[in-house]
Write an enzyme that holds these catalytic residues in place. Sequence first.
Site, mmCIF file in Angstrom:
data_model
loop_
_atom_site.group_PDB
_atom_site.id
_atom_site.type_symbol
_atom_site.label_atom_id
_atom_site.label_comp_id
_atom_site.label_asym_id
_atom_site.label_seq_id
_atom_site.Cartn_x
_atom_site.Cartn_y
_atom_site.Cartn_z
ATOM 1 N N GLU A 61 45.470 -55.731 51.976
ATOM 2 C CA GLU A 61 45.315 -55.215 53.091
ATOM 3 C C GLU A 61 44.451 -53.801 52.967
ATOM 4 O O GLU A 61 44.687 -52.929 51.944
ATOM 5 C CB GLU A 61 46.817 -54.715 53.623
ATOM 6 C CG GLU A 61 46.649 -53.658 54.915
ATOM 7 C CD GLU A 61 48.160 -53.786 55.606
ATOM 8 O OE1 GLU A 61 48.243 -53.087 56.562
ATOM 9 O OE2 GLU A 61 49.191 -54.353 54.951
ATOM 10 N N LYS A 105 61.684 -50.619 63.829
ATOM 11 C CA LYS A 105 61.390 -51.373 62.584
ATOM 12 C C LYS A 105 61.370 -50.422 61.548
ATOM 13 O O LYS A 105 61.275 -49.212 61.544
ATOM 14 C CB LYS A 105 59.794 -51.811 62.839
ATOM 15 C CG LYS A 105 59.296 -52.611 61.586
ATOM 16 C CD LYS A 105 57.857 -52.888 61.618
ATOM 17 C CE LYS A 105 57.284 -53.665 60.216
ATOM 18 N NZ LYS A 105 56.000 -53.907 60.301
#
Length: 418
Positions: free
Chosen positions: A211, A153
């Site tokens: 977040e 990723k």
Amino acid sequence: MPDHSTWPPTTPGRATTRWLLSTPGRTLTAHDGTPLPTTPGPGQFTRLARTAARHLAGHPDGTIVAGLIPFDEDTPAHLSLARPERWPRHGGHPTDSGNEPRHGSPTRPGLPCLPCLPCLPDAGPGAPEPPPDVYAALVEAARGAMAHGPLAKVVLARTLRIPVGAPPLEAAPALLSRLAAQDRRAHLFAATLPGHPGGAGPDVLIGATPETLLTRRGDTVVLHPLAGTAARHRHPGRDRAAARSLLGSAKDRHEHRIVVDALRTRLAPLCSRLDVPPSPTLHATTRLWHLGTVIRARLHHPPPDALSLAALLHPTPAVCGTPTTYARSLIRRLEPVPRDYYTGLVGWMDRAGDGHWVIALRCGRLDATHLRLYAGAGIVAQSDPVAELAETQAKFTTMLDALTATHDTARLSAESLR
């Protein structure tokens, strides 16, 4: 309540660190302080943690280290020792920010006196960096790299540079007001940075992130990683369908699992107990759905402090990729604009080692003439370049909404992003 319409204030003759972090129900600001020494380069984050603990030990209770940690260790961090101007008004502990209320309208101590939509001229069309077609090609290049190496990723970012025409210290309060109004559950942040050479005064990094990297209190630490995103819809039925689709998406759940597994691996040696739910849940912002997992851990004694934990965990695969070394190398090669403090950390730590660090997302950097917005998308082997481009466009809307007094960003989005 004091008037913070001139945030961030200056104190003649004293060093200043102008910084704000506002979570639902509590706001913390630090205006005056002593910068901590920092040396960019490999190991900077770990060195900062040791330096912060050493300096805090020599200061009275109530002193904190507050500021910014960059995405990359080659960029200098900005942390200062400071006496915070405002702690939670309800008498709670400053780290009581991991659980956001699900009902009602959370208050923002310290923010109600910020001006309501002043001092911010209409923004003009923005310049995307790189252009959309180039970004889609970079996504395809990242997918190609995954087919020929260990990369699982990588998070690729793009920016949007918008002329604003207001000095950063005048525009920042208006943006904070609008960001607070449009998403009462977000973590608002603002911090001054050195201006560009020859520029007029300091730049300001400002945003509303969903977040939390970590909240540490005593031997307990809570993380809330987000990975996997879908745009929300005004129509309730379509919005619910988008949420269900995200929750059932094999691609997004795979992307999210990469992040959770990496955090579990890094934390496990430090923990006597580590609770990681088997499946993610939905986390909503005004504009986006995210997949999120709340991770709770009990630390071995003596527990590492909040900044040491941040140094260990940052950057996570949610903002960089995995393996970290490969992902970071690809980011440097492909992204045309250095991230600096985008996807870095904003937060604080006190003398006891408790603290709160959030990830600098949904943000922009204000200079004397422009606001540069940042947005990124997590790229995995199954990624579709068109869908990842659309995800970055959806993430820009948090700040684009704040730039538009009517909260109607259709025109601005279309002109800036096509």
